[in-house]
Write a protein that holds these residues in place. Structure first.
Motif, PDB file in Angstrom:
ATOM      1  N   UNK A 233     -50.224  16.910 -26.746  1.00 46.75           N
ATOM      2  CA  UNK A 233     -49.981  18.004 -27.798  1.00 46.75           C
ATOM      3  C   UNK A 233     -48.638  17.988 -28.209  1.00 46.75           C
ATOM      4  N   UNK A 234     -47.554  17.334 -27.345  1.00 44.53           N
ATOM      5  CA  UNK A 234     -46.147  17.290 -27.860  1.00 44.53           C
ATOM      6  C   UNK A 234     -46.049  16.210 -28.818  1.00 44.53           C
ATOM      7  N   UNK A 235     -46.911  15.277 -28.706  1.00 46.40           N
ATOM      8  CA  UNK A 235     -46.865  13.996 -29.681  1.00 46.40           C
ATOM      9  C   UNK A 235     -47.875  14.424 -31.037  1.00 46.40           C
ATOM     10  N   UNK A 236     -48.848  15.265 -30.882  1.00 42.74           N
ATOM     11  CA  UNK A 236     -49.545  15.718 -32.077  1.00 42.74           C
ATOM     12  C   UNK A 236     -48.565  16.464 -32.861  1.00 42.74           C
ATOM     13  N   UNK A 237     -48.006  17.433 -32.176  1.00 43.22           N
ATOM     14  CA  UNK A 237     -46.881  18.480 -32.749  1.00 43.22           C
ATOM     15  C   UNK A 237     -45.672  17.752 -33.492  1.00 43.22           C
ATOM     16  N   UNK A 238     -45.356  16.752 -32.997  1.00 44.69           N
ATOM     17  CA  UNK A 238     -44.369  15.770 -33.635  1.00 44.69           C
ATOM     18  C   UNK A 238     -44.770  15.014 -34.703  1.00 44.69           C
ATOM     19  N   UNK A 239     -45.833  14.358 -34.677  1.00 48.77           N
ATOM     20  CA  UNK A 239     -46.416  13.644 -35.628  1.00 48.77           C
ATOM     21  C   UNK A 239     -47.133  14.259 -36.859  1.00 48.77           C
ATOM     22  N   UNK A 240     -47.657  15.502 -36.629  1.00 45.00           N
ATOM     23  CA  UNK A 240     -48.522  16.060 -37.618  1.00 45.00           C
ATOM     24  C   UNK A 240     -47.974  17.750 -37.653  1.00 45.00           C
ATOM     25  N   UNK A 241     -46.446  17.901 -37.764  1.00 44.92           N
ATOM     26  CA  UNK A 241     -46.000  19.503 -37.671  1.00 44.92           C
ATOM     27  C   UNK A 241     -46.793  20.497 -38.598  1.00 44.92           C
ATOM     28  N   UNK A 242     -47.178  19.887 -39.953  1.00 42.47           N
ATOM     29  CA  UNK A 242     -47.483  20.656 -40.986  1.00 42.47           C
ATOM     30  C   UNK A 242     -49.007  21.440 -40.580  1.00 42.47           C
ATOM     31  N   UNK A 264     -47.323  22.907 -27.236  1.00 48.08           N
ATOM     32  CA  UNK A 264     -46.899  23.246 -28.615  1.00 48.08           C
ATOM     33  C   UNK A 264     -48.214  23.092 -29.525  1.00 48.08           C
ATOM     34  N   UNK A 265     -48.600  24.386 -30.193  1.00 45.59           N
ATOM     35  CA  UNK A 265     -49.400  24.458 -31.088  1.00 45.59           C
ATOM     36  C   UNK A 265     -49.533  25.764 -31.740  1.00 45.59           C
ATOM     37  N   UNK A 266     -49.849  25.954 -32.766  1.00 45.54           N
ATOM     38  CA  UNK A 266     -49.941  27.317 -33.271  1.00 45.54           C
ATOM     39  C   UNK A 266     -50.485  28.426 -32.909  1.00 45.54           C
ATOM     40  N   UNK A 267     -51.604  27.915 -32.244  1.00 45.22           N
ATOM     41  CA  UNK A 267     -52.680  29.130 -31.805  1.00 45.22           C
ATOM     42  C   UNK A 267     -53.579  28.576 -30.366  1.00 45.22           C
ATOM     43  N   UNK A 268     -53.745  29.564 -29.630  1.00 50.19           N
ATOM     44  CA  UNK A 268     -54.455  29.236 -28.452  1.00 50.19           C
ATOM     45  C   UNK A 268     -55.645  29.898 -28.256  1.00 50.19           C
ATOM     46  N   UNK A 269     -56.863  29.601 -28.250  1.00 47.17           N
ATOM     47  CA  UNK A 269     -57.901  30.482 -28.104  1.00 47.17           C
ATOM     48  C   UNK A 269     -58.629  30.664 -26.624  1.00 47.17           C
ATOM     49  N   UNK A 270     -58.653  31.908 -26.306  1.00 48.29           N
ATOM     50  CA  UNK A 270     -59.089  32.373 -24.956  1.00 48.29           C
ATOM     51  C   UNK A 270     -60.573  32.981 -25.086  1.00 48.29           C
ATOM     52  N   UNK A 271     -61.312  32.992 -24.054  1.00 48.70           N
ATOM     53  CA  UNK A 271     -62.477  33.579 -23.804  1.00 48.70           C
ATOM     54  C   UNK A 271     -62.268  34.936 -23.095  1.00 48.70           C
TER      55      UNK A 271
END
Length: 768
Positions: A233-242, A264-271
């Motif tokens: 998720x750090x790599x995804x946030x770095x490579x596709x920040x938009x 690192x993500x815009x949102x987290x979904x919880x049950x």
């Protein structure tokens, strides 16, 4: 936050995690089966299922859902979709270049003449089955950006700015097979660039939100897996920040809470329906830089929810995460519930008004969002409607005063231990070495289904229908005798489904008209709904079993569905303990088993395919569940005579986790699926001593291919390396209801011949 006209207005959004694929009238299923039967072309299949897919999107659009999922629709299974998208295709399906990609896709799921289908198993603790990815034979490579195509379709056809749904990389790898634990980082390294490429292409197309499903986060991850998760998720946030990524979890609260919510993500979904997410939120808080996607509406049950309680729950959440950073959504994909209550025109209005299927759950979400945005007073009427519906049901004739089952007064132990009673049974039954049988159901042809429909419509009388069922039973008793099976079955031609049938017979259940849910492939089931106290009404299976036995000198098994499976495959009333309901079901089945025995049925199979499925995702909750499951099974079966043989059947599960519970059931014979998993379940019996008798399924019934004698004999011999031959039964891996007559007869003939050859070899060795 804004103040408009004296009302509080926030930016809270509504979202959905996934919508049923099957269509209101199972249009999707019919199109698939027409294609598999050669009645329509591939182009026609794709066009016709597109109509089903767009209809589902349109419904969500009309209900004002802000974040509408795209890419959740599938022609078979979303895990298989992910495998094919990333080129995780077993080599045995890559050799024939004449097949189209879609034909290869279905071959992986269903098998073909010279290739066994990939393993199928349960999706976490649900009755949905997924196709297990095989990572050992091919290096992943992006074959198509399926989420992008789905996004473009929704935008071009309906003007929807959809939220692509993709199975997250950690869950995808963890659900797969064919690699050792230490190879996990290698697979992450191979797949991560492909996920990034998919996301970059989505970004270029204008996608804003992407839902990465990571239900595996509700289970315990190792330190190494958590390290890899953080790296991903750090790599995804770095490579596709938009792109705004929602890391979506469900089915339970997440195990490594602090680590996951701080990814690192815009949102987290919880049950917030299953598990203790609210307590975790209160204890550890939530990052100030993230949006919380709150799963408030139960995506796995069908009862209407008290909107006042749910709004109060949201208010409690908003004390920790302000409303500006909230998304309101179901607890999981709505794949697990029927489509709509509008087609249930025959239900009592009191019950219907208390039910909420997929469409109604979307309405509930929209109402709650309105309440959060504009204040509780704006939805007072809707709150009152939900409360009144629930109270009417609870105070009506449909809900008697909840009582404690008197099951505590009933014994749960057989009179004699297994070793003593099995000797009595062998003497009475006089079966050969390696006895052959089937799991229970036999092919239900179009004619069988048509006759049942005609009977339900009143086009034929009860007597005419009963006569027809008897003819089918007689026909198949003769076929089984001709094939040479040792223990026969009546075929279950009178039954629609192994749980629905009992839901129609027991007190406290109701069965819907169109409440279908996908189980696997095109197979849909109609889970009954438990609305009252469960009890025995009258014999449910005795007539057919007794008639079948009257036609043959061979033994015919009585066939029942077990209490745990009936519970797990029903929509259970949600105001009392599931375990109390379980004991009520078991006590009712006990009376049916006693009726069968009283009428001369000496082998009774009580199927529990859902026992492992119901195992909680949190390991610390396992023991209570297993103890109660074992108690219920024994409660149902313990009263029979020592000479009566109790069988059970389980399928598509990791049995290592429940091996002790399987033994504790104290069934005399257990049959287990092993062919689909290529015999890997045998390892559970290599590592544990099992003294009772067992049938490890020797061929896969979910594939239309007919296995050869050599193939079946090989499966038998592999099992006999672990299981002593005097404990071993030979059977298919599951029921034969969905198969065609010709292929069933051919496969069973090969199975019986393979058993005969193996039996003769063993006897020859003993003689020498």
């Amino acid at each position: 936050m804004k103040i408009i006209g004296g009302s509080i207005v926030t930016n809270v959004k509504s979202s959905n995690l996934g919508y049923p694929r099957i269509g209101e009238q199972r249009e999707w299923k019919r199109e698939l089966e027409k294609f598999w039967g050669g009645d329509i072309t591939e182009e026609e299949l794709l066009q016709n299922t597109k109509s089903v897919r767009l209809a589902g999107l349109r419904k969500q659009q009309e209900r004002g859902i802000d974040l509408i999922p795209v890419g959740d629709f599938s022609l078979y299974d979303h895990v298989l979709d992910t495998s094919v998208m990333f080129g995780v295709i077993p080599k045995r399906f890559q050799e024939d270049c004449s097949r189209t990609p879609l034909e290869t896709y279905f071959a992986i799921a269903r098998g073909m003449e010279n290739a066994v289908a990939s393993e199928m198993t349960k999706w976490f603790n649900t009755n949905y089955h997924y196709i297990v990815p095989e990572f050992n034979e091919s290096k992943p490579a992006l074959k198509e950006n399926r989420p992008l195509a789905c996004y473009k379709e929704a935008k071009e056809e309906l003007g929807i700015e959809g939220k692509p749904v993709i199975l997250g990389p950690i869950t995808f790898i963890k659900l797969g097979k064919g690699y050792e634990k230490e190879e996990f980082p290698r697979l992450v390294k191979e797949l991560l660039p492909l996920y990034i490429q998919v996301l970059q292409e989505l970004k270029a197309a204008g996608v804003t939100w992407v839902q990465l499903d990571e239900p595996i986060f509700s289970t315990k991850l190792s330190e190494s897996e958590l390290y890899q998760t953080k790296h991903v998720y750090e790599t995804i946030a770095e490579e596709v920040p938009e792109i705004d990524i929602i890391i979506q979890t469900y089915f339970e609260s997440i195990s490594s809470y602090e680590e996951i919510v701080n990814l690192p993500a815009a949102a987290v979904g919880l049950d917030f329906v299953h598990g203790d997410s609210l307590e975790l939120l209160r204890q550890y808080g939530f990052p100030n830089d993230k949006i919380l996607a709150a799963g408030i509406i139960d995506g796995r049950n069908v009862w209407r929810q008290n909107l006042n309680d749910q709004l109060e729950l949201l208010e409690s959440v908003s004390q920790i995460v302000d409303k500006e950073r909230l998304i309101v959504q179901p607890s999981c994909s709505l794949l697990h519930v029927p489509v709509t209550t509008t087609t249930e025109i025959t239900l009592d209005p009191v019950i219907k008004d208390a039910l909420s299927f997929a469409d109604e759950k979307l309405d509930e979400i929209a109402i709650l969002v309105n309440g959060l945005k504009n204040g509780k007073e704006r939805i007072t009427t809707k709150i009152e409607e939900s409360i009144n519906a629930i109270e009417k049901l609870n105070n009506s004739k449909y809900r008697e005063q909840v009582h404690q089952s008197d099951s505590s007064k009933l014994n749960v132990d057989r009179d004699l231990p297994f070793k003593e009673r099995i000797a009595i049974q062998k003497e009475r039954l006089r079966l050969p070495l390696l006895p052959t049988t089937t799991i229970g159901s036999l092919p239900q042809t179009t004619e069988v289904r048509t006759q049942r429909l005609n009977w339900r419509r009143g086009d034929i009388t009860d007597l005419e229908y009963e006569h027809y069922i008897k003819k089918e039973i007689e026909k198949w008793i003769n076929i089984q005798e001709d094939i040479g099976l040792d223990v026969l079955v009546h075929g279950e031609f009178e039954r629609t489904d192994m749980v629905e049938y009992f839901g129609e017979k027991l007190n406290g259940f109701l069965v819907t008209k169109s409440g279908w849910v996908q189980s696997y492939g095109s197979r849909c089931v109609k889970p009954p709904i438990i609305f009252g106290d469960v009890s025995f009404n009258k014999p449910m299976t005795v007539k057919e079993s007794v008639y079948a036995q009257s036609l043959t000198e061979k033994k015919v098994k009585g066939m029942l569905t077990g209490p745990v499976t009936i519970l797990n495959w029903s929509f259970v009333r949600d105001d009392i303990s599931r375990f109390d309901v379980l004991d009520e079901i078991a006590a009712a089945l006990r009376k049916e088993i006693e009726e069968l025995e009283r009428n001369g049925v000496k082998i009774i199979q009580v199927d529990e395919p859902a026992l492992r499925e119901g195992l909680p995702l949190k390991e610390e909750k396992w023991q209570e569940y297993l103890d109660r499951a074992v108690h219920a099974f024994r409660l149902a079966t313990a009263s029979v005579d020592n000479s009566t043989q109790i069988h059970t059947h389980m399928c598509y599960s990791n049995f290592q986790d429940i091996f002790e519970a399987i033994s504790a059931l104290d069934a005399d014979v257990i049959s287990i699926e092993t062919s689909r998993s290529h015999g890997e379940l045998i390892s559970a019996f290599e590592e544990n001593t099992y003294e009772k008798e067992i049938g490890l399924g020797v061929y896969d019934i979910h594939s239309p291919r007919v296995p050869s004698i050599d193939e079946i004999r090989s499966n038998i011999n592999r099992a006999l390396k672990t299981i002593p031959f005097n404990q071993f039964w030979i059977n298919p891996d599951c029921g034969l209801k969905t198969r065609q007559e010709a292929e069933t007869i051919a496969a069973l003939k090969n199975m019986v011949e393979a058993a005969k050859e193996t039996r003769e070899s063993l006897l020859a060795v003993q003689t020498n």
